[in-house]
Design an enzyme around this catalytic site. Structure first.
Site, PDB file in Angstrom:
ATOM      1  N   TYR A 184      66.547  48.529  55.049  1.00 20.39           N
ATOM      2  CA  TYR A 184      66.076  47.450  54.172  1.00 20.39           C
ATOM      3  C   TYR A 184      64.939  46.690  54.840  1.00 20.39           C
ATOM      4  O   TYR A 184      63.919  46.406  54.224  1.00 20.39           O
ATOM      5  CB  TYR A 184      67.227  46.496  53.848  1.00 20.39           C
ATOM      6  CG  TYR A 184      66.874  45.531  52.741  1.00 20.39           C
ATOM      7  CD1 TYR A 184      67.129  45.858  51.414  1.00 20.39           C
ATOM      8  CD2 TYR A 184      66.271  44.313  53.022  1.00 20.39           C
ATOM      9  CE1 TYR A 184      66.782  44.997  50.393  1.00 20.39           C
ATOM     10  CE2 TYR A 184      65.922  43.444  51.999  1.00 20.39           C
ATOM     11  CZ  TYR A 184      66.182  43.786  50.684  1.00 20.39           C
ATOM     12  OH  TYR A 184      65.835  42.939  49.677  1.00 20.39           O
ATOM     13  N   PHE A 244      39.302  46.070  34.061  1.00 17.22           N
ATOM     14  CA  PHE A 244      40.301  47.120  33.941  1.00 17.22           C
ATOM     15  C   PHE A 244      41.517  46.492  33.262  1.00 17.22           C
ATOM     16  O   PHE A 244      41.825  45.317  33.494  1.00 17.22           O
ATOM     17  CB  PHE A 244      40.673  47.736  35.284  1.00 17.22           C
ATOM     18  CG  PHE A 244      41.683  48.835  35.124  1.00 17.22           C
ATOM     19  CD1 PHE A 244      41.289  50.064  34.606  1.00 17.22           C
ATOM     20  CD2 PHE A 244      43.020  48.637  35.417  1.00 17.22           C
ATOM     21  CE1 PHE A 244      42.224  51.072  34.387  1.00 17.22           C
ATOM     22  CE2 PHE A 244      43.952  49.643  35.204  1.00 17.22           C
ATOM     23  CZ  PHE A 244      43.556  50.866  34.690  1.00 17.22           C
ATOM     24  N   THR A 245      42.223  47.282  32.456  1.00 12.44           N
ATOM     25  CA  THR A 245      43.277  46.743  31.593  1.00 12.44           C
ATOM     26  C   THR A 245      44.276  45.858  32.349  1.00 12.44           C
ATOM     27  O   THR A 245      44.416  44.672  32.048  1.00 12.44           O
ATOM     28  CB  THR A 245      44.026  47.894  30.895  1.00 12.44           C
ATOM     29  OG1 THR A 245      44.438  48.830  31.893  1.00 12.44           O
ATOM     30  CG2 THR A 245      43.130  48.594  29.892  1.00 12.44           C
ATOM     31  N   ASP A 291      39.198  46.650  44.092  1.00 13.75           N
ATOM     32  CA  ASP A 291      40.204  47.505  43.459  1.00 13.75           C
ATOM     33  C   ASP A 291      39.978  48.894  44.049  1.00 13.75           C
ATOM     34  O   ASP A 291      39.037  49.600  43.685  1.00 13.75           O
ATOM     35  CB  ASP A 291      40.016  47.492  41.940  1.00 13.75           C
ATOM     36  CG  ASP A 291      41.080  48.323  41.226  1.00 13.75           C
ATOM     37  OD1 ASP A 291      41.637  49.253  41.855  1.00 13.75           O
ATOM     38  OD2 ASP A 291      41.341  48.058  40.045  1.00 13.75           O
ATOM     39  N   LYS A 301      46.630  57.043  42.647  1.00 13.75           N
ATOM     40  CA  LYS A 301      45.335  57.658  42.352  1.00 13.75           C
ATOM     41  C   LYS A 301      44.881  58.448  43.586  1.00 13.75           C
ATOM     42  O   LYS A 301      45.412  59.510  43.841  1.00 13.75           O
ATOM     43  CB  LYS A 301      44.316  56.588  41.965  1.00 13.75           C
ATOM     44  CG  LYS A 301      44.860  55.512  41.022  1.00 13.75           C
ATOM     45  CD  LYS A 301      45.081  55.993  39.601  1.00 13.75           C
ATOM     46  CE  LYS A 301      45.841  55.012  38.729  1.00 13.75           C
ATOM     47  NZ  LYS A 301      45.263  53.702  38.546  1.00 13.75           N
ATOM     48  N   ARG A 315      40.059  55.045  25.247  1.00 13.08           N
ATOM     49  CA  ARG A 315      39.488  53.945  26.029  1.00 13.08           C
ATOM     50  C   ARG A 315      38.376  53.330  25.184  1.00 13.08           C
ATOM     51  O   ARG A 315      37.201  53.607  25.372  1.00 13.08           O
ATOM     52  CB  ARG A 315      38.963  54.433  27.388  1.00 13.08           C
ATOM     53  CG  ARG A 315      40.060  54.556  28.446  1.00 13.08           C
ATOM     54  CD  ARG A 315      40.569  53.184  28.859  1.00 13.08           C
ATOM     55  NE  ARG A 315      41.677  53.212  29.819  1.00 13.08           N
ATOM     56  CZ  ARG A 315      42.953  52.991  29.516  1.00 13.08           C
ATOM     57  NH1 ARG A 315      43.314  52.769  28.269  1.00 13.08           N
ATOM     58  NH2 ARG A 315      43.880  52.989  30.445  1.00 13.08           N
ATOM     59  N   PHE A 353      47.688  49.269  23.815  1.00 15.53           N
ATOM     60  CA  PHE A 353      47.475  50.715  23.669  1.00 15.53           C
ATOM     61  C   PHE A 353      48.691  51.537  24.070  1.00 15.53           C
ATOM     62  O   PHE A 353      48.884  52.643  23.592  1.00 15.53           O
ATOM     63  CB  PHE A 353      46.254  51.164  24.474  1.00 15.53           C
ATOM     64  CG  PHE A 353      46.267  50.719  25.906  1.00 15.53           C
ATOM     65  CD1 PHE A 353      45.822  49.451  26.250  1.00 15.53           C
ATOM     66  CD2 PHE A 353      46.742  51.551  26.898  1.00 15.53           C
ATOM     67  CE1 PHE A 353      45.852  49.026  27.564  1.00 15.53           C
ATOM     68  CE2 PHE A 353      46.767  51.135  28.223  1.00 15.53           C
ATOM     69  CZ  PHE A 353      46.320  49.865  28.547  1.00 15.53           C
TER      70      PHE A 353
HETATM   71  C1  LIG Z   1      45.637  52.538  37.745  1.00 11.31           C
HETATM   72  C2  LIG Z   1      44.749  51.426  38.043  1.00 11.31           C
HETATM   73  C3  LIG Z   1      45.237  50.144  38.310  1.00 11.31           C
HETATM   74  C4  LIG Z   1      46.704  49.786  38.164  1.00 11.31           C
HETATM   75  O1  LIG Z   1      47.502  50.544  38.994  1.00 11.31           O
HETATM   76  P1  LIG Z   1      48.978  51.021  38.558  1.00 11.31           P
HETATM   77  O2  LIG Z   1      49.449  51.776  39.764  1.00 11.31           O
HETATM   78  O3  LIG Z   1      48.828  51.890  37.366  1.00 11.31           O
HETATM   79  O4  LIG Z   1      49.781  49.823  38.283  1.00 11.31           O
HETATM   80  C5  LIG Z   1      44.328  49.172  38.631  1.00 11.31           C
HETATM   81  N1  LIG Z   1      43.011  49.426  38.688  1.00 11.31           N
HETATM   82  C6  LIG Z   1      42.501  50.639  38.435  1.00 11.31           C
HETATM   83  C7  LIG Z   1      41.036  50.867  38.510  1.00 11.31           C
HETATM   84  C8  LIG Z   1      43.350  51.685  38.096  1.00 11.31           C
HETATM   85  O5  LIG Z   1      42.842  52.874  37.802  1.00 11.31           O
END
Ligand SMILES: *Cc1c(COP(=O)(O)O)cnc(C)c1O
Length: 484
Positions: A87, A139-140, A230, A273, A397, A465
């Site tokens: 933990y 970004f969303t 990011d 990613k 998108r 979406f």
């Molecule tokens: C995927 C993504 C996020 C959010 O990450 P999650 O792991 O899906 O929560 C933030 N910024 C960008 C550019 C992304 O592609």
């Protein structure tokens, strides 16, 4: 020199007829199910014409996202077995911390279960109601967390990022004039940080240059405004810098990544990613006081600051994935596979975002389906058609993703109305890319059959979406029976 460094793809000047052979082989396979046109029609209707609501079993080639869908390596799976599930103070945390420090260069590393969890914590720490957050396109999830904490987002990306046809090397760059005017207008003290994405997802996976990042750093230093990266696809961005930015060709991707991060004060990361992990993320900062606040909050929302919502085995998979992500041969095949798909689609005369980005090919749905009015969501309509035609799942998108303005409640109408074909890493072959390119070309040839689109039957308030449902506007099917 390691084997990976000596890998050379077949040189093919001019048309990209193939992409470089992969620097790995397949050790384990996952069978896919082929569906009939009738099965797909039924499934899409049940899913409310939102391909995101389809059972994945009914999808043949899944290009919905490259997030968490990449293939882990045998080394990552082996690392999973080494996960320390303590933990507190897990050995796996220290391995992740060391990897982030080494490859990204930030001192303080706070794990979070995925990117948006890191965004949540960062936004809660830095944003107060009334703040203004500039970013090189929204970004969303990033913007949603900024807005939930009371900030107003300002798009400061170069104008060309909104033009799908502008074929420029760094369409993710910040327009410094826009940033300077915003600072003058609202005052530096109202800007908690500049939100920099690399690459810029919503512009089509377009990179930002090191020179531009240095200019942003210089301007923000004068105004004492932090810069937060990011970093979800920063490695892919580093590859583009190596290819396109003058004087950078001799540097390694790992060196460029470090230089990018050195121009920022912290980062949020979705390890789903670049880092090939199925789940995971982190927040990293240089300022020890910010780190302290982040550790206090991560305990509330994610878990103790040495696991942050991840199992020890996930921390291991991310740490190993980070090391693999900066290997030149791997990142080259990744980007070139996406470029191959883009070149095949472009060769068929299909309107798309140029140049092809790092993680996806973006189709220009407005130009693809000119007869479908904007309020009937051409991009959403095209995602449906791609599924009906060949079982391909893509992502909208455009207007659906952009949502509504929180103040006016009006639909936002972004200039880009796109369909994203997102390529998971190390998952699909060249033959799969050919199936996709053929389907896109086939639909484009039949584009005259699309006269109307879809309308909402259910619309959630945030990130609509994901869960929204639609119906075709006309009673006729979206388009005629599939060609095959
Ligand atoms: C995927 C993504 C996020 C959010 O990450 P999650 O792991 O899906 O929560 C933030 N910024 C960008 C550019 C992304 O592609």
């Amino acid at each position: 020199m390691s084997v990976s460094d000596s890998f050379e793809p077949p040189a093919e000047p001019g048309a990209r007829l193939r992409h470089p052979a992969e620097p790995w082989r397949v050790k384990s396979v996952e069978p896919l199910r082929l569906t009939s046109p009738q099965e797909r029609r039924d499934a899409l209707e049940q899913a409310g014409y939102n391909v995101g609501l389809l059972p994945a079993d009914l999808v043949y080639i899944d290009l919905y996202t490259d997030s968490g869908t990449s293939a882990m390596s045998d080394r990552q799976w082996a690392a999973v077995m080494l996960g320390d599930e303590s933990y507190a103070g897990s050995r796996s945390f220290y391995r992740l911390e060391a990897a982030v420090r080494r490859y990204y260069g930030y001192e303080h590393v706070i794990p979070a279960h995925q990117g948006r969890a890191a965004e949540n914590i960062l936004s809660r720490i830095l944003i107060r109601p009334g703040h203004q957050v500039p970013g090189n396109m929204y970004f969303t999830t990033t913007r949603t967390h900024q807005e939930l904490n009371g900030a107003v987002f300002h798009d400061i990306v170069v104008d060309e990022a909104h033009d799908p046809a502008a074929d420029l090397p760094f369409k993710g760059n910040v327009d410094l004039g826009k940033l300077e005017r915003l600072i003058d207008k609202v005052g530096a003290e109202q800007i908690p940080y500049v939100s920099l994405a690399a690459t810029v997802n919503m512009a089509g996976g377009q990179p930002i240059s090191l020179a531009n990042m240095a200019d942003v750093r210089e301007l923000t230093r004068r105004h004492r405004i932090p810069v937060i990266l990011d970093a979800a696809r920063a490695v892919e961005n580093a590859w583009f810098i190596k290819q396109r930015e003058p004087g950078r060709g001799e540097e390694t991707v790992a060196e460029i990544l470090r230089e990018m991060c050195a121009l920022t004060d912290g980062a949020t990361m979705s390890a789903k990613k670049d880092s090939f992990a199925n789940i995971g993320g982190w927040l990293a900062v240089r300022d020890p006081q910010l780190a302290e606040k982040a550790r206090n909050l991560v305990v509330v929302y994610e878990g103790l600051h040495t696991y942050g919502g991840m199992a020890g085995r996930d921390l291991e998979a991310v740490a190993q994935g980070i090391e693999e992500s900066v290997r030149e041969d791997g990142i080259r095949t990744r980007i070139e596979q996406v470029a191959y798909l883009g070149d095949r689609i472009a060769a068929a005369g299909v309107p798309m975002v140029r140049p092809v980005g790092g993680h996806a090919v973006f189709l220009d749905a407005r130009a693809f389906l000119p007869a479908v009015p904007p309020e009937e969501f051409p991009a959403q309509t095209l995602t449906c058609a791609l599924y009906l035609d060949a079982g391909i799942r893509s992502t909208e998108r455009g207007a659906v993703s952009a949502g509504r303005d929180p103040d006016t409640g009006e639909n936002r109408c972004p200039r880009l109305e796109l369909v994203r074909l997102t390529i998971p890493r190390r998952v699909y072959t060249q033959s799969h890319m050919d199936v996709v390119a053929d389907s896109v070309a086939r639909l484009h040839a039949r584009r005259g059959e699309f006269a109307s689109g879809v309308s909402f039957t259910h619309e959630p308030a945030t990130l609509r979406f994901f869960q929204s449902r639609f119906r075709p506007v006309a009673s006729a099917p979206l388009f005629g029976p599939a060609a095959r």
